[in-house]
Design a protein around this motif. Structure first.
Motif, short mmCIF file in Angstrom:
data_model
loop_
_atom_site.label_atom_id
_atom_site.label_comp_id
_atom_site.label_asym_id
_atom_site.label_seq_id
_atom_site.Cartn_x
_atom_site.Cartn_y
_atom_site.Cartn_z
N THR A 107 29.55 6.12 -4.54
CA THR A 107 28.98 5.26 -5.57
C THR A 107 28.22 4.11 -4.92
OG1 THR A 107 30.68 5.80 -7.20
CG2 THR A 107 29.48 3.73 -7.50
N ALA A 108 26.96 4.00 -5.24
CA ALA A 108 26.11 2.98 -4.64
C ALA A 108 24.73 3.07 -5.25
CB ALA A 108 26.01 3.18 -3.12
N VAL A 109 23.92 2.08 -4.95
CA VAL A 109 22.50 2.17 -5.22
C VAL A 109 21.86 2.81 -4.00
CG1 VAL A 109 20.37 0.93 -5.73
CG2 VAL A 109 22.53 0.15 -6.72
N TYR A 110 21.12 3.87 -4.22
CA TYR A 110 20.48 4.60 -3.14
C TYR A 110 19.01 4.22 -3.07
CZ TYR A 110 24.58 7.47 -2.40
OH TYR A 110 25.85 7.91 -2.08
N TYR A 111 18.57 3.91 -1.86
CA TYR A 111 17.21 3.46 -1.62
C TYR A 111 16.48 4.42 -0.70
CZ TYR A 111 18.90 -1.06 -3.34
OH TYR A 111 19.44 -2.07 -4.09
N CYS A 112 15.27 4.73 -1.03
CA CYS A 112 14.40 5.48 -0.15
C CYS A 112 13.75 4.51 0.82
CB CYS A 112 13.34 6.21 -0.98
SG CYS A 112 12.22 7.24 -0.02
N GLU A 144 0.81 -1.21 0.00
CA GLU A 144 0.00 0.00 0.00
C GLU A 144 0.84 1.26 0.00
OE1 GLU A 144 -2.43 -0.43 3.44
OE2 GLU A 144 -0.92 0.34 4.81
N VAL A 145 2.06 1.15 0.51
CA VAL A 145 2.99 2.27 0.46
C VAL A 145 3.92 2.06 -0.74
CG1 VAL A 145 4.87 3.48 1.62
CG2 VAL A 145 2.88 2.70 2.92
N GLN A 146 4.02 3.07 -1.55
CA GLN A 146 4.87 3.02 -2.72
C GLN A 146 5.89 4.14 -2.65
OE1 GLN A 146 4.47 0.62 -5.26
NE2 GLN A 146 6.45 1.37 -6.02
N LEU A 147 7.15 3.78 -2.80
CA LEU A 147 8.23 4.74 -2.80
C LEU A 147 8.97 4.64 -4.12
CD1 LEU A 147 9.68 4.07 0.78
CD2 LEU A 147 8.06 5.86 0.11
N GLN A 148 9.13 5.76 -4.79
CA GLN A 148 9.79 5.78 -6.08
C GLN A 148 10.99 6.71 -6.01
OE1 GLN A 148 9.10 3.95 -9.01
NE2 GLN A 148 11.16 4.78 -9.39
N ALA A 149 12.17 6.14 -6.07
CA ALA A 149 13.39 6.91 -6.03
C ALA A 149 13.84 7.24 -7.45
CB ALA A 149 14.49 6.16 -5.29
N SER A 150 14.38 8.42 -7.60
CA SER A 150 14.88 8.85 -8.90
C SER A 150 15.97 9.89 -8.69
CB SER A 150 13.75 9.43 -9.76
OG SER A 150 13.18 10.57 -9.16
N GLY A 151 16.64 10.25 -9.75
CA GLY A 151 17.64 11.30 -9.70
C GLY A 151 19.07 10.83 -9.74
N LEU A 196 24.28 15.84 -7.32
CA LEU A 196 23.05 15.22 -7.77
C LEU A 196 21.99 15.48 -6.73
CD1 LEU A 196 24.22 11.67 -8.97
CD2 LEU A 196 23.34 13.49 -10.44
N ARG A 197 20.75 15.47 -7.15
CA ARG A 197 19.65 15.54 -6.21
C ARG A 197 18.74 14.35 -6.42
NH1 ARG A 197 14.89 20.09 -5.42
NH2 ARG A 197 14.19 19.12 -7.38
N LEU A 198 18.65 13.53 -5.39
CA LEU A 198 17.77 12.39 -5.42
C LEU A 198 16.38 12.79 -4.95
CD1 LEU A 198 20.05 9.60 -3.89
CD2 LEU A 198 19.92 10.42 -6.27
N SER A 199 15.39 12.15 -5.51
CA SER A 199 14.01 12.39 -5.12
C SER A 199 13.36 11.07 -4.75
CB SER A 199 13.21 13.05 -6.25
OG SER A 199 13.76 14.30 -6.60
N CYS A 200 12.49 11.12 -3.79
CA CYS A 200 11.70 9.96 -3.41
C CYS A 200 10.25 10.39 -3.31
CB CYS A 200 12.18 9.37 -2.09
SG CYS A 200 11.19 7.98 -1.51
#
Length: 117
Positions: free
Chosen positions: A91-96, A1-8, A18-22
């Protein structure tokens, strides 16, 4: 039910930004912590930055203090991570992530950040 979408995420040179968005949806709790984790190849996922809903307190890992800034735009249901002075170690995969007291823990799909040396 909770959806988080990371981008940037993307490819950036050393010292760049860089600016990441969630973007969050389906989120109804009034008490939570939201922020960013990252996972480098072969490494465990580590906390980068987060903020709490109750008092707005922010947390930064020592490795990113002074370089990263977490912020939110409630009207857009979005949390940001402004990343300045990027280093190869970033350098990494960033997760919200959203953590709700009581055992609820939600993760978005990661966005790749690559910092070239």
């Amino acid at each position: 039910e909770v959806q988080l979408q990371a981008s940037g995420g993307g490819l950036v040179q050393v010292g760049g930004s860089l600016r990441l968005s969630c973007a969050a949806s389906g989120f109804t709790s009034d008490e939570y912590a939201i922020g960013w984790f990252r996972q480098a190849p072969g490494k465990e996922r580590e906390g980068v930055s987060c903020m709490t809903s109750r008092d707005g307190m922010t947390y930064y890992a020592d490795s990113v203090k002074g370089r990263f800034t977490i912020s939110s735009d409630n009207a857009k249901n979005t949390v940001y991570l402004q990343m300045n002075g990027l280093k190869p170690a970033d350098t990494a995969v960033y997760y919200c992530n959203v953590d709700i007291p009581g055992g609820m823990d939600y993760w978005g799909k990661g966005t790749q950040v690559t910092v070239s040396s």
